[in-house]
Design a protein around this motif. Structure first.
Motif, PDB file in Angstrom:
ATOM      1  N   TYR A 131       0.813  -1.219   0.000  1.00 32.50           N
ATOM      2  CA  TYR A 131       0.000   0.000   0.000  1.00 32.50           C
ATOM      3  C   TYR A 131       0.849   1.274   0.000  1.00 32.50           C
ATOM      4  CZ  TYR A 131      -3.878  -3.126   1.057  1.00 32.50           C
ATOM      5  OH  TYR A 131      -4.811  -4.132   0.991  1.00 32.50           O
TER       6      TYR A 131
ATOM      7  N   GLN B 151      -6.352   4.266   4.013  1.00 28.42           N
ATOM      8  CA  GLN B 151      -7.707   4.185   3.455  1.00 28.42           C
ATOM      9  C   GLN B 151      -7.828   3.026   2.465  1.00 28.42           C
ATOM     10  OE1 GLN B 151      -8.022   8.204   1.966  1.00 28.42           O
ATOM     11  NE2 GLN B 151      -9.286   8.861   3.711  1.00 28.42           N
ATOM     12  N   ALA B 152      -6.794   2.838   1.641  1.00 26.85           N
ATOM     13  CA  ALA B 152      -6.805   1.726   0.697  1.00 26.85           C
ATOM     14  C   ALA B 152      -6.802   0.388   1.436  1.00 26.85           C
ATOM     15  CB  ALA B 152      -5.602   1.825  -0.237  1.00 26.85           C
TER      16      ALA B 152
ATOM     17  N   GLN C 200      -7.907  -0.105   4.537  1.00 27.63           N
ATOM     18  CA  GLN C 200      -9.203  -0.235   5.205  1.00 27.63           C
ATOM     19  C   GLN C 200     -10.296  -0.695   4.236  1.00 27.63           C
ATOM     20  OE1 GLN C 200      -9.310   3.770   6.736  1.00 27.63           O
ATOM     21  NE2 GLN C 200      -8.672   3.137   8.791  1.00 27.63           N
ATOM     22  N   LYS C 201     -10.263  -0.160   3.024  1.00 23.09           N
ATOM     23  CA  LYS C 201     -11.270  -0.554   2.029  1.00 23.09           C
ATOM     24  C   LYS C 201     -11.156  -2.028   1.687  1.00 23.09           C
ATOM     25  CE  LYS C 201     -12.958   0.596  -2.605  1.00 23.09           C
ATOM     26  NZ  LYS C 201     -12.801   1.484  -3.789  1.00 23.09           N
ATOM     27  N   ARG C 202      -9.930  -2.502   1.478  1.00 20.56           N
ATOM     28  CA  ARG C 202      -9.730  -3.898   1.068  1.00 20.56           C
ATOM     29  C   ARG C 202      -9.975  -4.865   2.223  1.00 20.56           C
ATOM     30  NH1 ARG C 202      -8.112  -6.668  -3.264  1.00 20.56           N
ATOM     31  NH2 ARG C 202      -6.644  -8.428  -3.059  1.00 20.56           N
TER      32      ARG C 202
ATOM     33  N   HIS D 248     -12.305  -4.242   4.666  1.00 22.52           N
ATOM     34  CA  HIS D 248     -13.679  -4.011   5.141  1.00 22.52           C
ATOM     35  C   HIS D 248     -13.720  -3.266   6.474  1.00 22.52           C
ATOM     36  CE1 HIS D 248     -14.615  -6.774   1.921  1.00 22.52           C
ATOM     37  NE2 HIS D 248     -13.871  -7.710   2.486  1.00 22.52           N
TER      38      HIS D 248
ATOM     39  N   THR E  87     -13.804   0.880   8.312  1.00 20.03           N
ATOM     40  CA  THR E  87     -14.205   2.270   8.055  1.00 20.03           C
ATOM     41  C   THR E  87     -13.032   3.031   7.455  1.00 20.03           C
ATOM     42  OG1 THR E  87     -15.720   2.197   9.929  1.00 20.03           O
ATOM     43  CG2 THR E  87     -15.118   4.372   9.084  1.00 20.03           C
ATOM     44  N   GLN E  88     -13.278   3.678   6.312  1.00 18.51           N
ATOM     45  CA  GLN E  88     -12.188   4.322   5.571  1.00 18.51           C
ATOM     46  C   GLN E  88     -11.972   5.772   6.043  1.00 18.51           C
ATOM     47  OE1 GLN E  88     -12.760   3.698   1.262  1.00 18.51           O
ATOM     48  NE2 GLN E  88     -14.127   2.000   1.798  1.00 18.51           N
ATOM     49  N   ASP E  89     -11.444   5.912   7.260  1.00 21.59           N
ATOM     50  CA  ASP E  89     -11.201   7.245   7.808  1.00 21.59           C
ATOM     51  C   ASP E  89      -9.729   7.651   7.724  1.00 21.59           C
ATOM     52  OD1 ASP E  89     -10.112   5.560   9.691  1.00 21.59           O
ATOM     53  OD2 ASP E  89     -11.442   6.160  11.327  1.00 21.59           O
ATOM     54  N   GLY E  90      -8.851   6.737   7.284  1.00 20.44           N
ATOM     55  CA  GLY E  90      -7.428   7.061   7.152  1.00 20.44           C
ATOM     56  C   GLY E  90      -6.682   7.138   8.471  1.00 20.44           C
TER      57      GLY E  90
ATOM     58  N   THR F  58      -7.822  -0.752  13.153  1.00 19.11           N
ATOM     59  CA  THR F  58      -6.924  -0.785  11.987  1.00 19.11           C
ATOM     60  C   THR F  58      -5.575  -1.386  12.356  1.00 19.11           C
ATOM     61  OG1 THR F  58      -8.023   1.127  10.987  1.00 19.11           O
ATOM     62  CG2 THR F  58      -5.787   0.644  10.259  1.00 19.11           C
TER      63      THR F  58
END
Length: 437
Positions: free
Chosen positions: A236, A255-256, A258-260, A262, A264-267, A273
């Motif tokens: 990443y 964020q990438a 978190q998206k992959r 599943h 929350t995409q808050d960075g 995380t």
């Protein structure tokens, strides 16, 4: 005859005056000549000394002049300033007020006729001043690097509980790892990051308002760099983006991830995380996933060429070579380690492929045989511990047999060889894993 007598004293006075003026002229000429000769000698001497020496002498002379001026002016200026600020007490002029006798003594008010004998009069009661209670001073707390004492144990336990320090058997020694953990806590709470536990840091650390360890935008440090290296391992981040600063690149990478995975995409690298990225089953990027599969296959092929006992000996020898090296949270070697970084480094020497995770991540690796009883451990096994305040795995060591392990100890501040049969170890043993079989 009379005029002759009057003229002779005047002539004598004129001659004396002329002699005096002539003497003054000669004296002035002599002084001027002497000064001129002295000046020529001085200039000739300076010429022979050279330009550098002359400049040096001039600077010394200037320094002496300035020093004298300062010695004269500064004390006077301080006295004047002190007087303006009230530091020098100024005695007020005593003013005598001619009050009426009755007001001054009070006798006439009580005895208008003046019949009371002063000798037999009872003295007036003088009120006894009641002293104000003196507040007890707040005890000054200060723990810093190289301090020792029982208070350090409670300090380390609290830092471990909040996640600023890898859980380990606490000691009464304030070492470099404890200092670094304190700095992380201070960073999280916007305090001065000096690594010293004063009253403010201590009160907040021990309070219910203390925040658990997380990473966030704008944070900077070795722990951020270690986190970025994990993002790089998963594909990443690029190597050039490993800077130790949690900026826009790191936010986008988180964020990438978190998206992959599943989330929350808050960075933000919050508790969930951080736990997910350390999980053995964390999903890498699509491109990196193929590379990891190829690397794992290559490591298995190399391992197949060697015996199990040989690889276990290589693992233990690699660990023994690191004894004494400093503990640094997030480091994976070769100069410093944390507990999971040491395990990753030594497993790599023994041709065991694994991604760098924390102790909890290694404890969930289902491809390694799980050992639930400490008595069943064998040389080369990984041994996992929790803390007294949590059931979550937070420390790992390499078992080398005879009830002994090698681990990067946060409380000791270095890689050590020690017993794993003590009361703390037995009480907090979670499980073992067998990576070589």
């Amino acid at each position: 005859m009379t005029s002759m007598h009057h003229r002779q004293p005047r002539q004598r006075s004129h001659r004396l005056l002329k002699r005096f003026l002539r003497g003054c002229y000669r004296l002035g000429t002599n002084i001027r000549t002497a000064c001129s000769q002295a000046l020529r000698r001085f200039l000739r001497t300076c010429y022979h000394l050279g330009r550098a020496t002359c400049i040096f002498c001039g600077c010394v002379l200037l320094f002496l002049i300035v020093a004298v001026v300062l010695l004269i002016t500064v004390p006077n200026a301080r006295k004047a300033q002190a007087a303006q600020q009230g530091d020098i007490p100024i005695t007020a002029p005593q003013t005598t007020f001619n009050l009426p006798e009755a007001v001054r003594t009070g006798e006439d008010a009580a005895d208008p006729a003046g019949l009371t004998d002063p000798a037999t009069a009872a003295p007036a009661d003088t009120p006894t001043p009641v002293p104000e209670p003196t507040p007890e001073p707040t005890p000054i707390i200060q723990f810093e690097k190289y301090d020792e004492g029982e208070e350090i144990i409670a300090l380390q336990e609290r830092l471990m509980e909040l996640g600023y320090m890898a859980a380990d058997e606490p000691t009464d020694y304030f070492g470099p790892a404890t200092k670094f953990a304190v700095q992380l806590f201070q960073r999280q709470h916007d305090l001065q990051q000096d690594g010293i536990v004063g009253n403010q840091t201590y009160d907040l650390l021990m309070s219910k308002d203390a925040k658990p360890y997380v990473m966030y935008e704008g944070a900077e440090g070795k722990d951020i760099k270690a986190f970025q290296e994990m993002l790089y391992d998963l594909g990443y981040l690029r190597s050039s983006q490993i800077t130790g600063y949690y900026g826009t690149d790191t936010i986008a990478a988180v964020q990438a991830f978190q998206k992959r995975n599943h989330l929350t995409q808050d960075g933000k690298a919050g508790e969930k995380t951080i736990e997910a990225i350390n999980d053995a089953d964390a999903r890498p990027s699509a491109e990196r996933e193929k590379e990891i599969a190829a690397e794992k296959k290559k490591a298995e092929e190399e391992a197949a060429k060697k015996s199990v006992s040989g690889r276990i000996n290589t693992l233990i020898q690699a660990a023994e070579k690191q004894l004494g090296k400093p503990y640094v949270l997030g480091d994976r070697g070769p100069d410093s380690f944390d507990c999971s970084g040491l395990v990753w480094y030594c497993l790599k020497q023994a041709d065991v492929y694994t991604r760098r995770t924390n102790a909890a991540g290694y404890s969930t690796n289902s491809s390694w045989k799980k050992i639930t009883d400490m008595d069943d451990l064998k040389k080369g096994d990984l041994i996992f511990f929790k803390s007294d305040s949590s059931d979550r795995v937070s420390h790992v060591g390499i078992y080398i047999g005879s009830g002994t392990m090698i681990d990067a100890s946060s409380s000791e501040g270095k890689v050590v060889k020690r017993s794993c049969r003590g009361s703390w170890s037995k009480r907090n043993f979670v499980c073992g894993r067998r990576p070589i079989s």
